[in-house]
Design a protein around this motif. Sequence first.
Motif, PDB file in Angstrom:
ATOM      1  N   ILE A  51       0.837  -1.208   0.000  1.00 15.69           N
ATOM      2  CA  ILE A  51       0.000   0.000   0.000  1.00 15.69           C
ATOM      3  C   ILE A  51       0.869   1.256   0.000  1.00 15.69           C
ATOM      4  O   ILE A  51       0.581   2.238  -0.716  1.00 15.69           O
ATOM      5  CB  ILE A  51      -0.944  -0.010   1.214  1.00 15.69           C
ATOM      6  CG1 ILE A  51      -1.937  -1.170   1.106  1.00 15.69           C
ATOM      7  CG2 ILE A  51      -1.701   1.314   1.324  1.00 15.69           C
ATOM      8  CD1 ILE A  51      -2.821  -1.327   2.324  1.00 15.69           C
ATOM      9  N   ILE A  52       1.937   1.237   0.782  1.00 13.86           N
ATOM     10  CA  ILE A  52       2.822   2.407   0.847  1.00 13.86           C
ATOM     11  C   ILE A  52       3.508   2.632  -0.494  1.00 13.86           C
ATOM     12  O   ILE A  52       3.681   3.776  -0.941  1.00 13.86           O
ATOM     13  CB  ILE A  52       3.857   2.215   1.976  1.00 13.86           C
ATOM     14  CG1 ILE A  52       3.165   2.322   3.340  1.00 13.86           C
ATOM     15  CG2 ILE A  52       4.976   3.260   1.877  1.00 13.86           C
ATOM     16  CD1 ILE A  52       4.070   1.977   4.512  1.00 13.86           C
ATOM     17  N   SER A  53       3.914   1.543  -1.157  1.00 15.18           N
ATOM     18  CA  SER A  53       4.589   1.696  -2.455  1.00 15.18           C
ATOM     19  C   SER A  53       3.649   2.264  -3.513  1.00 15.18           C
ATOM     20  O   SER A  53       4.088   2.934  -4.452  1.00 15.18           O
ATOM     21  CB  SER A  53       5.130   0.340  -2.917  1.00 15.18           C
ATOM     22  OG  SER A  53       4.061  -0.565  -3.156  1.00 15.18           O
ATOM     23  N   VAL A  54       2.329   2.013  -3.340  1.00 20.22           N
ATOM     24  CA  VAL A  54       1.365   2.538  -4.309  1.00 20.22           C
ATOM     25  C   VAL A  54       0.971   3.974  -3.969  1.00 20.22           C
ATOM     26  O   VAL A  54       0.910   4.848  -4.844  1.00 20.22           O
ATOM     27  CB  VAL A  54       0.109   1.633  -4.360  1.00 20.22           C
ATOM     28  CG1 VAL A  54      -0.987   2.270  -5.214  1.00 20.22           C
ATOM     29  CG2 VAL A  54       0.474   0.266  -4.902  1.00 20.22           C
ATOM     30  N   THR A  55       0.708   4.246  -2.697  1.00 21.14           N
ATOM     31  CA  THR A  55       0.226   5.566  -2.282  1.00 21.14           C
ATOM     32  C   THR A  55       1.358   6.531  -1.947  1.00 21.14           C
ATOM     33  O   THR A  55       1.168   7.748  -2.014  1.00 21.14           O
ATOM     34  CB  THR A  55      -0.694   5.428  -1.065  1.00 21.14           C
ATOM     35  OG1 THR A  55       0.046   4.847   0.026  1.00 21.14           O
ATOM     36  CG2 THR A  55      -1.881   4.544  -1.391  1.00 21.14           C
ATOM     37  N   GLY A  56       2.500   6.020  -1.550  1.00 23.28           N
ATOM     38  CA  GLY A  56       3.621   6.876  -1.155  1.00 23.28           C
ATOM     39  C   GLY A  56       3.483   7.458   0.232  1.00 23.28           C
ATOM     40  O   GLY A  56       4.326   8.266   0.650  1.00 23.28           O
TER      41      GLY A  56
END
Length: 210
Positions: free
Chosen positions: A162-167
């Motif tokens: 999720i972090i890699s997609v949303t930043g």
Amino acid sequence: MSKNKRAGNARPDVEKQTDYYKLKTKAVRDLVDADESNSPPVSEEELRQYHSGPKMKIADWVKILFIKAWFAGAVCFFFMWGLGPYLADQLDSLFVTGMALGIVTDLLTNNVLRFLEKTPGANDRWMMWPRKGFVSFPLNILHGYAVLFFVFVLYNLINLAIISVTGASDTVPLGVEPVLFGVFCMGFDMLLVQIKKIAADAFRRGPSGK
């Protein structure tokens, strides 16, 4: 003359009442003497017509998966959430939760599954260590730690994805809560149970595969 007529009219009524009480007495006697040897067979469909329970029948495997997820969610609620303020270190929290998960599995979850069995041992295939005793207790605790480890890794992988997609790296996108934690624990529990079953079948067949 009139008395004889009245007596003649009364006699059939008396005979009817006598026959009625004879029938009632015979019915009571048949009911008292009834057992499996002299009772007529009754089909399951006919018995279901007089069943007053719910019409919708839930499959046994659905009940079992729900029970596993519910108890695991309860462990999360009482230990991860309940003891969270007192266990600031994450390793301490995981240590206590893993032990609680194994103890609850051995003392509560497996016993409920045994209670729901239609025949003795029918639900053993749903348990990692089905045998009761001193040996299953530490083994279920180790199993609880294994399940918790895989759940912990899965949470981290989901959050990293999720972090890699949303930043948004400054927050934890998916926190630990009882419902999803229980579902994850149930899933990995059943995965390990199936791996154990496959390994046991392969060992019984031996190198020849027969």
